[in-house]
Design a protein around this motif. Structure first.
Motif, PDB file in Angstrom:
ATOM      1  N   SER A  61       0.832  -1.213   0.000  1.00  0.00           N
ATOM      2  CA  SER A  61       0.000   0.000   0.000  1.00  0.00           C
ATOM      3  C   SER A  61       0.864   1.260   0.000  1.00  0.00           C
ATOM      4  N   SER A  62       1.961   1.243   0.737  1.00  0.00           N
ATOM      5  CA  SER A  62       2.872   2.400   0.743  1.00  0.00           C
ATOM      6  C   SER A  62       3.573   2.532  -0.601  1.00  0.00           C
ATOM      7  N   ALA A  63       3.967   1.401  -1.178  1.00  0.00           N
ATOM      8  CA  ALA A  63       4.657   1.424  -2.466  1.00  0.00           C
ATOM      9  C   ALA A  63       3.764   2.023  -3.550  1.00  0.00           C
ATOM     10  N   SER A  64       2.473   1.705  -3.503  1.00  0.00           N
ATOM     11  CA  SER A  64       1.541   2.235  -4.492  1.00  0.00           C
ATOM     12  C   SER A  64       1.481   3.761  -4.416  1.00  0.00           C
ATOM     13  N   ALA A  65       1.378   4.292  -3.217  1.00  0.00           N
ATOM     14  CA  ALA A  65       1.325   5.748  -3.043  1.00  0.00           C
ATOM     15  C   ALA A  65       2.649   6.397  -3.461  1.00  0.00           C
ATOM     16  N   LEU A  66       3.756   5.762  -3.110  1.00  0.00           N
ATOM     17  CA  LEU A  66       5.066   6.294  -3.498  1.00  0.00           C
ATOM     18  C   LEU A  66       5.234   6.299  -5.016  1.00  0.00           C
ATOM     19  N   TRP A  67       4.771   5.218  -5.667  1.00  0.00           N
ATOM     20  CA  TRP A  67       4.895   5.150  -7.118  1.00  0.00           C
ATOM     21  C   TRP A  67       4.069   6.227  -7.793  1.00  0.00           C
ATOM     22  N   GLU A  68       2.882   6.506  -7.276  1.00  0.00           N
ATOM     23  CA  GLU A  68       2.046   7.574  -7.857  1.00  0.00           C
ATOM     24  C   GLU A  68       2.823   8.887  -7.913  1.00  0.00           C
ATOM     25  N   ARG A  69       3.476   9.230  -6.823  1.00  0.00           N
ATOM     26  CA  ARG A  69       4.254  10.481  -6.788  1.00  0.00           C
ATOM     27  C   ARG A  69       5.470  10.390  -7.705  1.00  0.00           C
ATOM     28  N   GLN A  70       6.169   9.268  -7.637  1.00  0.00           N
ATOM     29  CA  GLN A  70       7.375   9.107  -8.453  1.00  0.00           C
ATOM     30  C   GLN A  70       7.036   9.125  -9.940  1.00  0.00           C
ATOM     31  N   PHE A  71       5.916   8.502 -10.301  1.00  0.00           N
ATOM     32  CA  PHE A  71       5.552   8.434 -11.711  1.00  0.00           C
ATOM     33  C   PHE A  71       5.314   9.819 -12.289  1.00  0.00           C
ATOM     34  N   GLN A  72       4.727  10.722 -11.533  1.00  0.00           N
ATOM     35  CA  GLN A  72       4.493  12.085 -12.027  1.00  0.00           C
ATOM     36  C   GLN A  72       5.808  12.734 -12.447  1.00  0.00           C
ATOM     37  N   ARG A  73       6.852  12.561 -11.630  1.00  0.00           N
ATOM     38  CA  ARG A  73       8.172  13.112 -11.973  1.00  0.00           C
ATOM     39  C   ARG A  73       8.803  12.334 -13.128  1.00  0.00           C
ATOM     40  N   THR A  74       8.719  11.016 -13.057  1.00  0.00           N
ATOM     41  CA  THR A  74       9.323  10.153 -14.075  1.00  0.00           C
ATOM     42  C   THR A  74       8.705  10.407 -15.441  1.00  0.00           C
ATOM     43  N   ALA A  75       7.401  10.523 -15.488  1.00  0.00           N
ATOM     44  CA  ALA A  75       6.704  10.709 -16.765  1.00  0.00           C
ATOM     45  C   ALA A  75       7.187  11.974 -17.471  1.00  0.00           C
ATOM     46  N   ARG A  76       7.349  13.036 -16.717  1.00  0.00           N
ATOM     47  CA  ARG A  76       7.812  14.288 -17.322  1.00  0.00           C
ATOM     48  C   ARG A  76       9.272  14.188 -17.754  1.00  0.00           C
ATOM     49  N   LYS A  77      10.096  13.551 -16.926  1.00  0.00           N
ATOM     50  CA  LYS A  77      11.533  13.481 -17.179  1.00  0.00           C
ATOM     51  C   LYS A  77      11.867  12.573 -18.369  1.00  0.00           C
ATOM     52  N   THR A  78      11.170  11.466 -18.505  1.00  0.00           N
ATOM     53  CA  THR A  78      11.500  10.491 -19.552  1.00  0.00           C
ATOM     54  C   THR A  78      10.631  10.631 -20.788  1.00  0.00           C
ATOM     55  N   PHE A  79       9.802  11.648 -20.831  1.00  0.00           N
ATOM     56  CA  PHE A  79       8.889  11.830 -21.958  1.00  0.00           C
ATOM     57  C   PHE A  79       9.591  12.633 -23.045  1.00  0.00           C
ATOM     58  N   GLN A  80      10.538  11.990 -23.705  1.00  0.00           N
ATOM     59  CA  GLN A  80      11.297  12.664 -24.749  1.00  0.00           C
ATOM     60  C   GLN A  80      11.212  11.842 -26.026  1.00  0.00           C
ATOM     61  N   CYS A  81      10.406  12.330 -26.940  1.00  0.00           N
ATOM     62  CA  CYS A  81      10.282  11.658 -28.230  1.00  0.00           C
ATOM     63  C   CYS A  81       9.938  12.722 -29.269  1.00  0.00           C
ATOM     64  N   GLY A  82      10.806  12.857 -30.253  1.00  0.00           N
ATOM     65  CA  GLY A  82      10.599  13.853 -31.302  1.00  0.00           C
ATOM     66  C   GLY A  82       9.429  13.550 -32.221  1.00  0.00           C
ATOM     67  N   ASP A  83       8.955  12.308 -32.197  1.00  0.00           N
ATOM     68  CA  ASP A  83       7.853  11.909 -33.079  1.00  0.00           C
ATOM     69  C   ASP A  83       6.496  11.949 -32.394  1.00  0.00           C
ATOM     70  N   TYR A  84       6.468  12.365 -31.133  1.00  0.00           N
ATOM     71  CA  TYR A  84       5.222  12.357 -30.359  1.00  0.00           C
ATOM     72  C   TYR A  84       4.187  13.288 -30.974  1.00  0.00           C
ATOM     73  N   GLU A  85       2.972  12.757 -31.149  1.00  0.00           N
ATOM     74  CA  GLU A  85       1.831  13.560 -31.607  1.00  0.00           C
ATOM     75  C   GLU A  85       0.643  13.223 -30.717  1.00  0.00           C
ATOM     76  N   PHE A  86       0.204  14.184 -29.950  1.00  0.00           N
ATOM     77  CA  PHE A  86      -0.882  13.970 -28.994  1.00  0.00           C
ATOM     78  C   PHE A  86      -2.164  13.567 -29.709  1.00  0.00           C
ATOM     79  N   GLN A  87      -2.824  12.558 -29.134  1.00  0.00           N
ATOM     80  CA  GLN A  87      -4.160  12.149 -29.580  1.00  0.00           C
ATOM     81  C   GLN A  87      -4.894  11.693 -28.329  1.00  0.00           C
ATOM     82  N   ALA A  88      -5.880  12.448 -27.927  1.00  0.00           N
ATOM     83  CA  ALA A  88      -6.564  12.225 -26.648  1.00  0.00           C
ATOM     84  C   ALA A  88      -7.108  10.808 -26.493  1.00  0.00           C
ATOM     85  N   GLU A  89      -7.665  10.239 -27.551  1.00  0.00           N
ATOM     86  CA  GLU A  89      -8.290   8.920 -27.421  1.00  0.00           C
ATOM     87  C   GLU A  89      -7.299   7.765 -27.601  1.00  0.00           C
TER      88      GLU A  89
END
Length: 126
Positions: A61-89
């Motif tokens: 249960s603690s790991a789940s909460a910790l991962w939620e916070r860590q993922f927010q930072r990780t997602a921004r930091k590792t989100f590097q792709c020159g071909d990325y094109e947003f599509q909501a669906e």
């Protein structure tokens, strides 16, 4: 004499968006280079997190909460792709090129009908 031109690969079960899925259909997951780079980085970060949590004996249960916070930072930091094109669906990471964890742009281009051409089955024929 005229040049011979292949018919387009449209209608082939291995054709998707101008790319060929034949190799992926033959050996799913074998070509690591076909995978979405962003998802690969997220998975690697998650695996590292799990190893650290296990080493520190963090309860689930603690790991789940910790991962939620860590993922927010990780997602921004590792989100590097020159071909990325947003599509909501679209599936995570909401990129129009990602299908089933694969980046369509990393797949080989379809050069037209080839010896692997197979008509796609319609849903009612499957």
């Amino acid at each position: 004499m005229a040049d011979i031109v292949r018919l387009p690969g449209c209608g082939c079960r291995h054709f998707e968006g101008g790319r060929c899925l034949y190799e992926e259909h033959l050996n799913p997951g074998y070509q690591a280079g076909y995978r979405c780079r962003v998802l690969v980085r997220w998975e690697s970060a998650f695996d590292s997190f799990l190893a650290r949590a296990e080493n520190f004996r963090v309860d689930h249960s603690s790991a789940s909460a910790l991962w939620e916070r860590q993922f927010q930072r990780t997602a921004r930091k590792t989100f590097q792709c020159g071909d990325y094109e947003f599509q909501a669906e679209a599936e995570a990471p909401a990129c129009r090129h990602v299908r089933g964890g694969l980046c369509r742009l990393s797949l080989p281009e379809c050069k037209g009908r080839c010896r692997h051409f197979r008509l796609a089955m319609s849903e009612e024929n499957e």
